[in-house]
Design a protein around this motif. Structure first.
Motif: not given
Length: 143
Positions: A32, A34, A45, A47, A71, A75, A82, A85, A138
């Motif tokens: 992951a 950011p 984010l 991943v 995850v 987060e 964030c 994702t 998010r």
């Protein structure tokens, strides 16, 4: 598994994190990272993962469950900064496979949308598609 970005478009906002799947031990990972979109200052984010190749072995389902935990932890470590994702990787599973269904409990398949509600016939040329992209803004959950 790797995450790469254009430095003139995105900037790293925190160190990367990794997860080594427990079953099978020391065989697969997830990462992951950011990032911040420089022009908009929005954080995302990213991943990336590679799930076990054998759908019949049962590892993929366990890895998918562990991936969702990873995850959520990644987060949470970022707090409220964030906004989205993005999950991508080699899932080694076709749509409808257990691992794919587990991930759909939390993420939306980015290839599917209102104009394309399902994959067209022959979208996958083998039993093992190489890449999926999932995204979840998010604070939103897809059902």
């Amino acid at each position: 598994c790797g995450i790469f970005w254009k430095r003139d478009t995105f900037a790293s906002v925190a160190p990367s994190q990794r997860c080594e799947y427990r079953v099978p031990a020391n065989d697969r990972i997830a990462m992951a990272q950011p990032l911040q979109h420089i022009a908009t200052q929005q954080n995302v984010l990213v991943v990336s993962t590679h799930l076990h190749w054998d759908q019949e072995a049962g590892h993929q389902a366990a890895e998918a469950e562990e991936l969702l935990q990873f995850v959520a932890s990644a987060e949470a470590s970022l707090g409220t900064g964030c906004t989205a994702t993005v999950l991508c990787g080699d899932l080694n599973a076709t749509p409808g496979a257990t691992a794919h269904r587990i991930l759909l409990n939390r993420f939306q398949d980015a290839a599917l949308h209102e104009g394309l509600p399902s994959y067209p016939p022959h979208a996958f040329t083998s039993l093992k598609p190489d890449v999926y992209y999932f995204a979840r803004p998010r604070g939103q959950q897809y059902n």
